[in-house]
Motif scaffolding. Structure first.
Motif, PDB file in Angstrom:
ATOM      1  N   ASN A  14      45.053  32.564  44.195  1.00 36.30           N
ATOM      2  CA  ASN A  14      45.018  33.878  43.523  1.00 36.30           C
ATOM      3  C   ASN A  14      43.982  34.726  44.278  1.00 36.30           C
ATOM      4  N   GLY A  15      43.694  35.904  43.792  1.00 37.48           N
ATOM      5  CA  GLY A  15      42.715  36.741  44.479  1.00 37.48           C
ATOM      6  C   GLY A  15      41.328  36.119  44.439  1.00 37.48           C
ATOM      7  N   ASN A  38      34.961  46.334  47.252  1.00 39.00           N
ATOM      8  CA  ASN A  38      36.179  46.508  46.461  1.00 39.00           C
ATOM      9  C   ASN A  38      36.926  47.740  46.991  1.00 39.00           C
ATOM     10  N   ALA A  64      42.648  43.741  45.947  1.00 43.32           N
ATOM     11  CA  ALA A  64      43.439  43.302  44.786  1.00 43.32           C
ATOM     12  C   ALA A  64      44.201  44.452  44.132  1.00 43.32           C
ATOM     13  N   LYS A  98      49.783  40.787  42.144  1.00 38.85           N
ATOM     14  CA  LYS A  98      49.577  42.135  41.577  1.00 38.85           C
ATOM     15  C   LYS A  98      50.447  43.095  42.381  1.00 38.85           C
ATOM     16  N   HIS A 151      34.436  43.245  41.300  1.00 38.20           N
ATOM     17  CA  HIS A 151      34.964  42.410  40.214  1.00 38.20           C
ATOM     18  C   HIS A 151      34.137  41.127  40.131  1.00 38.20           C
ATOM     19  N   PRO A 197      45.315  39.094  45.747  1.00 39.09           N
ATOM     20  CA  PRO A 197      46.271  38.241  45.032  1.00 39.09           C
ATOM     21  C   PRO A 197      47.671  38.524  45.582  1.00 39.09           C
ATOM     22  N   ALA A 246      47.454  45.922  36.567  1.00 41.94           N
ATOM     23  CA  ALA A 246      46.222  45.563  37.280  1.00 41.94           C
ATOM     24  C   ALA A 246      45.883  44.092  37.063  1.00 41.94           C
TER      25      ALA A 246
HETATM   26  C1  LIG Z   1      39.459  44.120  42.007  1.00 43.57           C
HETATM   27  C2  LIG Z   1      39.894  42.712  41.702  1.00 43.57           C
HETATM   28  N1  LIG Z   1      39.506  41.729  42.531  1.00 43.57           N
HETATM   29  C3  LIG Z   1      39.882  40.463  42.321  1.00 43.57           C
HETATM   30  C4  LIG Z   1      40.664  40.112  41.252  1.00 43.57           C
HETATM   31  C5  LIG Z   1      41.021  38.686  41.039  1.00 43.57           C
HETATM   32  O1  LIG Z   1      42.380  38.436  41.240  1.00 43.57           O
HETATM   33  P1  LIG Z   1      43.095  37.191  40.520  1.00 43.57           P
HETATM   34  O2  LIG Z   1      43.361  37.608  39.116  1.00 43.57           O
HETATM   35  O3  LIG Z   1      44.344  36.999  41.324  1.00 43.57           O
HETATM   36  O4  LIG Z   1      42.188  36.040  40.638  1.00 43.57           O
HETATM   37  C6  LIG Z   1      41.081  41.105  40.363  1.00 43.57           C
HETATM   38  C7  LIG Z   1      41.894  40.770  39.183  1.00 43.57           C
HETATM   39  O5  LIG Z   1      42.044  41.519  38.270  1.00 43.57           O
HETATM   40  C8  LIG Z   1      40.703  42.437  40.610  1.00 43.57           C
HETATM   41  O6  LIG Z   1      41.082  43.438  39.804  1.00 43.57           O
END
Ligand SMILES: Cc1ncc(COP(=O)(O)O)c(C=O)c1O
Length: 401
Positions: free
Chosen positions: A83-84, A158, A189, A213, A109, A210, A19
């Motif tokens: 990234n996410g 989410n 994500a 993942k 998140h 992202p 995750a």
């Molecule tokens: C639900 C969720 N959204 C967004 C993110 C952010 O992604 P990144 O780690 O690529 O910035 C994560 C990372 O764990 C996540 O679990």
């Protein structure tokens, strides 16, 4: 309890932190990264020589593969991010003006919640956070409908929780948003790459994920999908060189350049293109079937462990392979330490950047949970090994107490 490594500690380490980022990456990813660094190396769109053209071709292929995985429409509406979090920041900040209102959820998140809090502080953006059911950790779409106001600018949801694995009813929420004329952003994500998502039929406007993942690419990659035409409602949040329309002082108005200022992480995207080829070859449906099998196995084992609590949906169709657990008498950080030192299992304890999700399940003030999260290269044998380890740890504690 004895924390010394057992005789078997030289055995392979088992990574259950997918995750955070997937590992190992599928065959072909490291080779693609190596090939890019060794044989191409240059920045796409920054020259007319062969290597720059090759780099541009690779980026193009990566966008095409993303379109394929998500059944997305226009290739130019696949935007690369870092990234996410970066993709989510672009989505949220491109839409919010002073006095905007955003609806999000307690399962979201910090990469959604923190940008929204910053916008609240800077611009006065109002936020409504929808509570989730404390047992299933799912959102009721009716609560989203009730939260929408005339000035609602965005509903940010989410898709799958990085704490409990709960899949939210995204299609039902998207239908509500469509009927009410409110844009919807899906944070995929924890679902992208292993839960089928059809961007052509799901009535959402933005999807952020992202690349590192479930899409199985290298760290430093992220993606924002934009519904064709929706870009007219978005502002840029970062401006700079694009290698295009350089004579103008302003950002180009065409996509993807409008939202891709600065040099790409072409090294990472070469790896992402390779992992996407692997996903396309295996098929998202098959990867989801594998995930469901692993989840069923894990759930059948967890319910039989005395003193262990696990969180989130019991219905396998409503979850992904993210399991949060606690064992009576152990702090989550202690459990993670024992899993690593005695069993070579890599997990993650704490609040997982999702404090409200932990409030929902009542673990916020208790050190959170220990999280074990799956990837497509894990096998049933790995699940058995982790479940046996949890059983042994819980059993040893029960015997002591
Ligand atoms: C639900 C969720 N959204 C967004 C993110 C952010 O992604 P990144 O780690 O690529 O910035 C994560 C990372 O764990 C996540 O679990």
């Amino acid at each position: 309890m004895n924390h010394d490594p057992p005789a078997s500690s030289t055995a392979a380490r088992r990574y259950f932190e997918n995750a955070a980022t997937s590992f190992p990456k599928p065959p072909g990813v490291a080779e693609a990264v190596g090939h890019y660094l060794t044989d191409i190396g240059v920045s796409a769109g920054r020259g007319a020589y062969h290597e720059a053209v090759e780099s541009g071709r690779m980026l193009d292929e990566c966008r095409q593969l993303l379109r394929r995985v998500f059944h997305a429409d226009a290739r130019d509406h696949v935007i690369f991010a870092l990234n996410g979090t970066d993709a989510l920041n672009l989505a949220v900040k491109s839409l919010c003006k002073p006095s905007a209102h955003v609806v999000t959820t307690a399962m979201d998140h910090n990469s959604v919640l923190r940008p929204l809090h910053a916008l609240h502080d800077r611009l006065g953006v109002e936020i409504t956070i929808i509570a989730a059911d404390s047992r299933t950790t799912r959102i009721d779409p009716a609560d989203v409908a009730a939260a929408i106001r005339p000035n609602t600018t965005l509903v940010a949801i989410n898709h799958a929780s990085n704490v409990t694995g709960a899949l939210q009813p995204a299609a039902d929420i998207a239908d509500i948003c469509k009927k009410r004329g409110v844009p919807m952003l899906l944070d995929a994500a924890q679902s992208a790459g292993h839960v089928p998502i059809d961007f052509s039929s799901l009535p959402i406007d933005l999807l952020a994920t992202p690349g590192h993942k479930g899409l199985l690419g290298p760290l430093g990659t992220g993606v924002l999908l934009i519904r064709a035409g929706f870009e007219a409602r978005m502002q840029t949040v970062r401006e700079g060189g694009t290698g295009s329309a350089s004579e103008f002082p302003v950002q180009p108005d065409f996509l993807p350049d409008r939202f891709e200022a600065g040099s790409h992480n072409a090294v990472g995207l070469a790896g992402l293109a390779a992992s996407l080829r692997w996903i396309v070859q295996h098929g998202v449906d098959a990867l989801r079937r594998h995930e469901v099998q692993l989840c069923e196995r894990m759930m059948s084992r967890l319910i039989a462990i005395p003193g262990l609590t696990w969180y989130g949906p019991r219905d396998v169709e409503r979850r992904v392979g993210v399991f949060s657990v606690r064992i009576d008498g152990l702090e989550p950080s202690e459990l993670s330490a024992i899993l690593e030192s005695r069993f070579n299992i890599l997990s993650r304890s704490g609040l997982h950047c999702a404090p409200l999700a932990h409030r929902t399940i009542g673990t916020h003030a208790r050190g959170g949970t220990t999280r074990l999260s799956f990837g497509p290269l894990l096998k049933e044998d790995d699940i058995d090994y982790a479940a046996d380890a949890l059983f042994e740890i819980a059993g040893a504690l029960a015997a002591v107490s």
